[in-house]
Scaffold this active site. Sequence first.
Site: not given
Ligand code: NVA
Ligand code: CP
Length: 310
Positions: A105, A132, A135, A220, A260, A288
């Site tokens: 990540r 992502h 997800q 989101d 998500c 997930r």
């Molecule tokens: N769009 C959000 C998704 C979090 C799971 C982010 O990138 O922070």
């Molecule tokens: N939806 C998701 O990826 O959540 P986290 O940021 O908690 O991993």
Amino acid sequence: MSDIRHFLTLKDFSPAELHALIGHAVRLKQKARRGELYQPLKNRTLAMIFEKASTRTRVSFETGMTQLGGHALFLSPNDTQLGRGEPIEDAARVISRMVDLVMIRTFQQAMIECFAQHSRVPVINALTDLYHPCQLLADIMTWVEQRGDPAGRTVAWVGDGNNMCHSWMNAAVLFGFQLNVACPAGYEPDAGIQATAGDAVMCFQDPMDAVAGVDVVVTDTWASMGQEDEKKVRMPAFRDYQVTAAMMQRADPEALFMHCLPAYRGMEVAAEVIDGPQSVVWDEAENRLHAQKALLEILLLGFPDQRQEA
Ligand code: NVA
Ligand code: CP
């Protein structure tokens, strides 16, 4: 190295493979529900590199590896040489000589592409600024469980044209559904990614038009990880893009609400929607675990029906 399968975007799998993966995820969920021990990844290790925060992704990958009989290793840049400037190429060469899979990540999609290029083992995108895909495996699995095949259906994306929006665009092409996108001016999705989705994606200015008659409404956060400083500027721009009960009423009466998570009630979604009867957000979160277990197993051992029994 060329035989290794990575999962850097949803497009790394064909539609048939994605359907097979989701089918396997449903079977793994049923096995887990029955309390059946299933450990095809005994003695295998997943390295989890997190350069951004996480709850769901970390817990689901770590627990998933444990359930499959393997082990997961949490690596943060604060505690590894990656945070002190060790080249990604070198880290990839070293880590992938010791572990069986790597999950990352991070911010730049280019970082995971570079890591994958120099890795001896499969690399999984666990969120970048652009995508992502993990997800989406869980979200499509949830949709299939609730309503059957998404082909020919319509989804409305309301809010920021962000990493989740981009992965929904990929999903629209791969699963054969229509995606209506409504984002505030200046916060539209990446034009290049949208172009690859062609007719599968339609843009709307007014979110009330985007949600008319759709089967799923999805949103989101208005400020993703790394955009915390933009919150003050973003909030007024997004004011009319909250998913409200009135918006859900414009959708099909059977429509699902997806997110998500983490969610911000009163911002991108009204509390009565996310906590209401059309919301499937907790199933998305649980899935997930099951979808990623299927992904881990398939990346290491291949698809169940194509596997040579030892
Ligand atoms: N769009 C959000 C998704 C979090 C799971 C982010 O990138 O922070
Ligand atoms: N939806 C998701 O990826 O959540 P986290 O940021 O908690 O991993």
